[in-house]
Write an enzyme that holds these catalytic residues in place. Structure first.
Site, PDB file in Angstrom:
ATOM      1  CG  ASN A  29      22.209  54.933  33.590  1.00 38.35           C
ATOM      2  OD1 ASN A  29      21.735  55.096  32.465  1.00 38.35           O
ATOM      3  ND2 ASN A  29      22.659  55.935  34.317  1.00 38.35           N
ATOM      4  CD  GLU A  30      25.917  58.370  32.370  1.00 36.46           C
ATOM      5  OE1 GLU A  30      26.275  58.821  33.468  1.00 36.46           O
ATOM      6  OE2 GLU A  30      25.590  59.086  31.423  1.00 36.46           O
ATOM      7  NE  ARG A  67      22.799  58.740  39.146  1.00 33.34           N
ATOM      8  CZ  ARG A  67      22.437  59.275  37.988  1.00 33.34           C
ATOM      9  NH1 ARG A  67      21.439  58.771  37.308  1.00 33.34           N
ATOM     10  NH2 ARG A  67      23.071  60.323  37.498  1.00 33.34           N
ATOM     11  CD  GLU A  71      21.211  59.185  30.082  1.00 40.19           C
ATOM     12  OE1 GLU A  71      21.665  60.204  30.627  1.00 40.19           O
ATOM     13  OE2 GLU A  71      21.094  58.097  30.678  1.00 40.19           O
TER      14      GLU A  71
END
Ligand code: GAL
EC number: 3.2.1.23
Length: 708
Positions: free
Chosen positions: A158-159, A120, A318
């Site tokens: 995401n991040e 990813r 998270e």
């Protein structure tokens, strides 16, 4: 809520509820589970799920064909149980058909190798073409979910940059050149900023500039390297800005945030944070190698303080709930009670919304051993019970917590992107400013002294003591607020090397600490590296070849110590010889060999306050030696006296209330003494007798009858 509110460590969130929930992955489970998941999630007291961040392949299974059925159903089923959705843009994982059709969308490493499909974060955020695709999928999703009341806000991507932040693609190189044109205006100014006369590095044209390649063949120019990292942070923020603009235009009622993970080429006080309603941060202290040394409770505290220092109260989308692993690592397991304790520790440090990662573990892929709130077999066990207990408690206290900010008496200057990156570009074997302030932060943490990070452009006047940790890159505009802080009675402590560089990362031409020379009333006449504290080695950049490792290190003869009338401590990392001006007092001196008798720490009264200059880096022992008298001078007291080891205390407050958060980070019970008369909000119990018992990993939220 919109983004016109200035970034500040004391900024509150204006969400109308305390977000409590879990990331949920409808794409990983049999759709038949959804209804039961939603029922259990609601029964746990959760009000939100996050979804979609890795599901571009499902939103757009084939080029231009969109399918939202799975996620629509999930949003609706959750909504029917009173659980809202924070949707995510799915740009951390483009579908394979896209990178296959356009391989130029992949990030390229410094060796010229493109990243590949199969994990990813492999797409190149600097690529204008990838940004087009990112805008396209964001717009399609935004318009699709515009009128679905279940969707209340968004997480971008995401991040960003957590796995990798650099790119040496053609797009990155061209973007870098544009960034430099904008930043420097002319190639002459660029040559000046980078010191092009050194090693014949000047340019005739911006088009001739490449990104800096590491060791090709030796060290790259540190000003060039710093600008490249500024560019990467800028490109990351612009990639996100595309998405934010679309989401805001489509539905201005949505909140928009981003979950920061590893802070890599992310400027938490720059455009990336400014464009959002609030910052979010993913809490995985057990993941970090440092925790072996430092303890994960403190690590969580210092990381949250840092992110809050940038932009104020935040959300945690998270937080680790159980055992965590990817093929390359495995964490230790939070013990019974520890997941709840970690969650309270987050709230105690300014978190106003928290989701436990993740609802259910995956059965396939690279995170099958990343446990969720429930287990693989769909059975809720101790983690579910703990999460539900926590959510129930916090749900009842939410209105009291929201709107409060974290009290700080001691502020550490930070976070500052340029100073972190400036040092990385020329590291000298030294820890970065954030890491170097660890000993002071930890000293305060262990003693219940209210400490956090605050940038000099924030309201430092609210603090009693302010420490500037070795900010070599000094912006002239930061001097005046520091002077005003001291004039008004503050104690300012300046760490070695502060002010020694220009914002271009050049050495200054005047005597250090340069712009702070007058305020500090001291001159630095010589400096050099020392071995790291306790290390039997030369300064960190030197490696000892194995055949010499057994011999007594030359460096053991190169150590130095600092002394006051009260004792002597070993110094680490760096020494400076200080020459105090008239009226500046020496409060500690070097005590070894050629440095013996040379001032090491000085103090100068200015206005109603004091400026202390420390000609070395902090070690736990040096903090212990010089800070207690400074705390006394600044009128700083711990929030609770005689705090037992392993207990955390912080205070959140608003004009009409104060809340003392206490967490027992240990696996044995502990008794706290000296508690003011208060109501303990977790249990509703009255505290009259001055003591509070905390179970193993137990937590309390005290609302004292009287505020201080
Ligand atoms: C985070 C990431 C999640 C998951 C988690 C556990 O960094 O955002 O997607 O990978 O770590 O590894």
């Amino acid at each position: 809520m919109k983004t016109d509110r200035k970034l500040s460590a004391w900024r509150t969130l204006s969400l109308d509820r305390f977000l409590l929930g879990v990331p949920h992955y409808p794409e990983h489970v049999d759709p038949a589970f959804l209804e039961r998941d939603a029922r259990r999630i609601a029964a746990a007291g959760f009000n939100v799920v996050r979804m979609g961040e890795f599901a571009w392949n499902l939103f757009e299974p084939r080029p231009g064909q969109y399918d939202f059925a799975l996620f629509d159903r999930a949003v609706e089923v959750f909504a029917s149980h009173g659980v809202s959705t924070m949707m995510c843009t799915p740009t951390a994982t483009p579908p394979r058909w896209l990178t296959h059709a356009e391989p130029d969308l992949l990030r390229v490493t410094a060796t010229g190798a493109p990243h590949r499909h199969g994990s990813r974060q492999h797409a190149d955020n600097t690529s204008p073409r990838y940004r087009e695709h990112s805008r396209r999928i964001t717009r399609i999703m935004a318009e699709h979910y515009r009128d679905m009341p279940g969707v209340i806000g968004w997480q971008t991507d995401n991040e960003l940059n957590t796995s990798y932040s650099e790119s040496y693609s053609a797009a990155a190189a061209s973007g870098f050149r544009d960034f430099l044109r904008e930043r420097h205006g002319s190639v002459e100014r660029l040559n000046e900023a980078w010191g092009g006369r050194f090693w014949a590095q000047d340019y005739l044209d911006f088009d001739h500039v490449d990104p800096p390649y590491p060791m090709a063949p030796v060290a790259a120019n540190p000003s060039h390297v710093l600008d490249y990292h500024r560019y990467l942070a800028h490109a990351t923020a612009m990639f996100q800005r595309d998405q934010v603009e679309i989401l805001r235009a489509v539905n201005p009622d949505w909140f928009i945030t981003h979950n920061i993970g590893v802070i890599r080429d992310i400027d938490m006080r720059g455009a990336l944070a400014n464009d959002l309603d609030f910052l979010s941060y993913d809490v995985y202290p057990l993941l970090k190698d440092e925790f072996q040394r430092a303890g994960h409770a403190w690590l969580q505290a210092v990381q949250l303080d840092l992110v809050r220092g940038a932009a104020g109260n935040l959300v945690v989308p998270e937080q680790q709930s159980g055992f965590g692993s990817q093929p390359g690592f495995a964490t230790v397991v939070p013990e019974p009670g520890e997941m709840r304790r970690m969650a309270y520790s987050s709230i105690a440090r300014g978190v106003d919304g928290l989701m436990f990662f993740r609802w259910r573990p995956a059965h396939y892929g690279a995170e099958i051993y990343w446990m969720g709130v429930i287990d693989h077999d769909d059975v809720p066990r101790r983690r579910y019970d703990e999460a539900a207990r926590f959510a129930g408690e916090v749900g009842r206290m939410a209105a009291t917590i929201l709107g409060t900010t974290v009290h700080m008496d001691v502020g550490i200057a930070g976070p500052d992107f340029d100073n972190e990156e400036g040092l990385k570009a020329y590291p000298l074997g030294l820890p970065g400013p954030e890491e170097a302030s660890g000993p002071l932060h930890r000293h305060c943490y262990e003693r219940g002294i209210a400490c956090g990070f605050v940038h000099p452009e924030d309201e430092i006047g609210r603090l009693k003591l302010y420490f500037v940790p070795h900010w070599a890159l000094w912006e002239p505009r930061w001097t005046a607020p520091l002077a005003a802080f001291v004039e008004a009675g503050g104690v300012l402590v300046i760490g070695a090397r502060t002010g020694a560089h220009t914002p271009d990362n050049h050495m200054i031409a005047s005597t250090p600490p340069g712009a702070l020379r007058e305020l500090a009333g001291v001159a630095v006449t010589e400096f050099g590296p020392l071995p790291p504290p306790g290390a039997n080695a030369l300064p960190a950049s030197h490696r000892t070849p194995p055949h010499l490792a057994a011999l007594p290190a030359e460096s053991s003869r190169r150590r130095h110590a600092i002394a006051t009338a009260g004792g002597t401590v070993d110094a680490g990392w760096w020494y400076e010889c200080l020459a105090p001006d008239q009226g500046t007092e020496t409060i500690a001196t070097w005590s070894t060999r050629f440095l013996a008798g040379v001032p090491a720490v000085t103090a100068r009264a200015v206005g109603r306050g004091l400026v202390v200059y420390v000609g070395s880096f902090l070690t736990p022992e040096l903090v212990e030696m010089i800070f207690p008298p400074l705390f006394a001078r600044a009128g700083i007291e711990p929030l609770l006296r005689n705090l037992p080891a392993g207990v955390e205390v912080t205070r959140r407050e608003a004009a009409d209330r104060q809340l003392l958060f206490v967490q027992n980070t240990r696996s044995d019970p502990v008794a706290l003494a000296g508690i003011p008369r208060a109501t303990e909000l977790v249990t509703g119990a009255r505290i009259e007798g001055g003591t509070l018992d905390l179970e193993p990993y137990g937590c309390g939220v005290l609302r004292p009858d009287r505020t201080v």
